[in-house]
Design a protein around this motif. Sequence first.
Motif, PDB file in Angstrom:
ATOM      1  N   GLN A 145       5.626  15.804  -6.940  1.00  0.00           N
ATOM      2  CA  GLN A 145       4.403  15.451  -6.230  1.00  0.00           C
ATOM      3  C   GLN A 145       4.695  15.599  -4.751  1.00  0.00           C
ATOM      4  OE1 GLN A 145       1.652  14.272  -7.951  1.00  0.00           O
ATOM      5  NE2 GLN A 145       0.317  13.654  -6.264  1.00  0.00           N
ATOM      6  N   TYR A 203       3.276  14.928  -1.247  1.00  0.00           N
ATOM      7  CA  TYR A 203       2.257  14.058  -0.657  1.00  0.00           C
ATOM      8  C   TYR A 203       2.518  13.979   0.848  1.00  0.00           C
ATOM      9  CZ  TYR A 203       0.082   9.572   0.601  1.00  0.00           C
ATOM     10  OH  TYR A 203      -0.645   8.581   1.227  1.00  0.00           O
ATOM     11  N   GLU A 240      -6.293   1.040  -8.649  1.00  0.00           N
ATOM     12  CA  GLU A 240      -6.868   1.995  -7.689  1.00  0.00           C
ATOM     13  C   GLU A 240      -8.157   2.525  -8.300  1.00  0.00           C
ATOM     14  OE1 GLU A 240      -5.140   5.657  -5.054  1.00  0.00           O
ATOM     15  OE2 GLU A 240      -5.647   6.081  -7.140  1.00  0.00           O
ATOM     16  N   ASP A 297      -1.523  16.294  -1.969  1.00  0.00           N
ATOM     17  CA  ASP A 297      -1.194  15.145  -2.822  1.00  0.00           C
ATOM     18  C   ASP A 297      -1.361  15.611  -4.274  1.00  0.00           C
ATOM     19  OD1 ASP A 297      -0.688  12.685  -3.889  1.00  0.00           O
ATOM     20  OD2 ASP A 297      -2.323  11.628  -2.890  1.00  0.00           O
ATOM     21  N   ARG A 310      -0.578   8.399 -11.345  1.00  0.00           N
ATOM     22  CA  ARG A 310      -1.777   7.797 -11.926  1.00  0.00           C
ATOM     23  C   ARG A 310      -1.910   7.956 -13.432  1.00  0.00           C
ATOM     24  NH1 ARG A 310      -2.637   9.719  -6.994  1.00  0.00           N
ATOM     25  NH2 ARG A 310      -3.494   8.217  -5.519  1.00  0.00           N
ATOM     26  N   LYS A 341       0.799  -1.228   0.000  1.00  0.00           N
ATOM     27  CA  LYS A 341       0.000   0.000   0.000  1.00  0.00           C
ATOM     28  C   LYS A 341       0.829   1.274   0.000  1.00  0.00           C
ATOM     29  CE  LYS A 341      -4.527  -0.823   1.912  1.00  0.00           C
ATOM     30  NZ  LYS A 341      -4.571  -1.997   2.813  1.00  0.00           N
ATOM     31  N   THR A 342       1.894   1.300   0.807  1.00  0.00           N
ATOM     32  CA  THR A 342       2.536   2.597   1.067  1.00  0.00           C
ATOM     33  C   THR A 342       3.587   3.004   0.033  1.00  0.00           C
ATOM     34  OG1 THR A 342       4.308   1.653   2.384  1.00  0.00           O
ATOM     35  CG2 THR A 342       2.293   2.226   3.566  1.00  0.00           C
ATOM     36  N   TYR A 343       4.221   2.042  -0.614  1.00  0.00           N
ATOM     37  CA  TYR A 343       5.315   2.319  -1.569  1.00  0.00           C
ATOM     38  C   TYR A 343       6.516   2.975  -0.872  1.00  0.00           C
ATOM     39  CZ  TYR A 343       1.699   1.410  -5.080  1.00  0.00           C
ATOM     40  OH  TYR A 343       0.697   0.838  -5.831  1.00  0.00           O
ATOM     41  N   HIS A 385       1.022   3.998  -9.987  1.00  0.00           N
ATOM     42  CA  HIS A 385       2.416   3.538  -9.869  1.00  0.00           C
ATOM     43  C   HIS A 385       2.703   2.274 -10.683  1.00  0.00           C
ATOM     44  CE1 HIS A 385       2.996   6.733  -7.098  1.00  0.00           C
ATOM     45  NE2 HIS A 385       2.494   6.159  -6.026  1.00  0.00           N
ATOM     46  N   PHE A 414      -2.703   8.701   3.310  1.00  0.00           N
ATOM     47  CA  PHE A 414      -3.253   7.339   3.342  1.00  0.00           C
ATOM     48  C   PHE A 414      -2.642   6.502   4.466  1.00  0.00           C
ATOM     49  CE2 PHE A 414      -3.918   8.232  -1.335  1.00  0.00           C
ATOM     50  CZ  PHE A 414      -5.306   8.289  -1.254  1.00  0.00           C
ATOM     51  N   HIS A 442       9.926   7.115  -4.073  1.00  0.00           N
ATOM     52  CA  HIS A 442       8.778   7.339  -3.206  1.00  0.00           C
ATOM     53  C   HIS A 442       9.145   7.310  -1.717  1.00  0.00           C
ATOM     54  CE1 HIS A 442       4.597   7.339  -2.026  1.00  0.00           C
ATOM     55  NE2 HIS A 442       4.193   7.293  -3.272  1.00  0.00           N
ATOM     56  N   TYR A 449       9.420   8.390   2.031  1.00  0.00           N
ATOM     57  CA  TYR A 449       8.642   9.236   2.943  1.00  0.00           C
ATOM     58  C   TYR A 449       9.629   9.785   3.967  1.00  0.00           C
ATOM     59  CZ  TYR A 449       4.153   6.894   1.684  1.00  0.00           C
ATOM     60  OH  TYR A 449       3.054   6.386   1.045  1.00  0.00           O
TER      61      TYR A 449
HETATM   62  C1  GLA Z   1       1.561   8.930  -4.424  1.00  0.00           C
HETATM   63  C2  GLA Z   1       0.164   9.319  -4.719  1.00  0.00           C
HETATM   64  C3  GLA Z   1      -0.644   9.208  -3.485  1.00  0.00           C
HETATM   65  C4  GLA Z   1      -0.562   7.810  -2.904  1.00  0.00           C
HETATM   66  C5  GLA Z   1       0.862   7.435  -2.668  1.00  0.00           C
HETATM   67  C6  GLA Z   1       0.987   6.002  -2.221  1.00  0.00           C
HETATM   68  O1  GLA Z   1       2.177   9.863  -3.647  1.00  0.00           O
HETATM   69  O2  GLA Z   1       0.046  10.591  -5.274  1.00  0.00           O
HETATM   70  O3  GLA Z   1      -1.966   9.525  -3.759  1.00  0.00           O
HETATM   71  O4  GLA Z   1      -1.136   6.898  -3.795  1.00  0.00           O
HETATM   72  O5  GLA Z   1       1.592   7.628  -3.848  1.00  0.00           O
HETATM   73  O6  GLA Z   1       0.200   5.725  -1.122  1.00  0.00           O
END
Ligand code: GLA
Length: 364
Positions: free
Chosen positions: A302, A304, A118, A265, A99, A86-88, A124, A308, A193, A195
């Motif tokens: 991006q 973000y 999604e 986001d 997307r 889920k988190t990447y 992704h 989520f 990606h 965080y």
């Molecule tokens: C990107 C997307 C977010 C989310 C994350 C993964 O940052 O823009 O909306 O999907 O990846 O959770």
Amino acid sequence: MKIWSLLLFIMTTLAAAHAAVSHAEFGKLPDGSPVTIYTLKSPKIEMRVMTFGARVVSITTPDRNGKKANIVLGYDKLEDYVKDNKTYFGVVPGRYANRIANGKFTLDGKEYHLSVNEGTNTLHGGKEGFDRRNWIGKEVPGGVEFTLVSPDGDQGFPGKLTAHVRYTLQGDAVTIHYSATTDKPTVVNLTNHAYFNLSGAGSGSILNEKLTIYADKFTPVNSSLIPTGEIKSVAGTPFDFTRPETIGARINANDEQLKLAHGYDQNWVLHGKMGTLHPAARVYDPASGRVLQEETTEPGVQFYTGNFLDGTFSGPNGRYDFRTGLCLETQHFPDSPNHPSFPSSELRPGQTYSSETRWSFAVE
Ligand code: GLA
């Protein structure tokens, strides 16, 4: 005197020198294939990256008092990475980061249908994106290069794509270089990606960190987070980060875009010239004093805020709750294959996709 200058010379050279690199097995994937983890060490920074997802596992840097902490969200066990689809965290999303609307696009008059993961969109790169692949790693001076061959038709994308991601550490800066070639016209958009939480992964919210984004426009989204096509000025909106602003200061404002994304986001349109390294963003954490400066050759970033994240996953130092990590994914704009007015993400045989992003770490 001479000795001091010699010492100073050695110290400066060491700081600028390539990082020391080592590797070890991190574990095995459910299919039995071994995953290798690489450790890159410079005098102040230690970074770990692994073959599964070509991902950043940790970046350890000192705070203003010299106390070290890992500042990217992640886990200490491979099985936790396997479970989390889920988190990447730290991955290289691909073949197309972010997307693609309704999982389809048209190239040279032909419509391609992608793996949808999604709602009705491809996020992704689809269900089995590059983040789920065990890349091949090879040590290079000061770092590691990962390679992945994505076959023609992979997740619906045309062309056999050979992608390379090279992470190198020099002094206080990490450079990520992406390249790719194809044997048929296709689209490609690679990023990282990670965080970040400059107070330390698992230490709580990122809302007190201060952000600058070197952009005065952004691409607003619809309710499924697909750009509407509009390029909008940030002036007078909570999207204005042209001067350092506390991330949490306006995140709950009565703003349609913030509501759609449950926070930030969206993609910002960077000032700099595409293809040459230019500033993307800067994050300053008043608590620890840590600073992250990001530069890129990409046209967008991006931002973000981990909207989520919901506490389902935890790392060695705490739970990953709502808005406890922030991503600054340098990229081509989301859904570019369906927006002819956005910078093109097409790649044709004979061309080489090439992109670079640099993270420099400091304290204040
Ligand atoms: C990107 C997307 C977010 C989310 C994350 C993964 O940052 O823009 O909306 O999907 O990846 O959770």
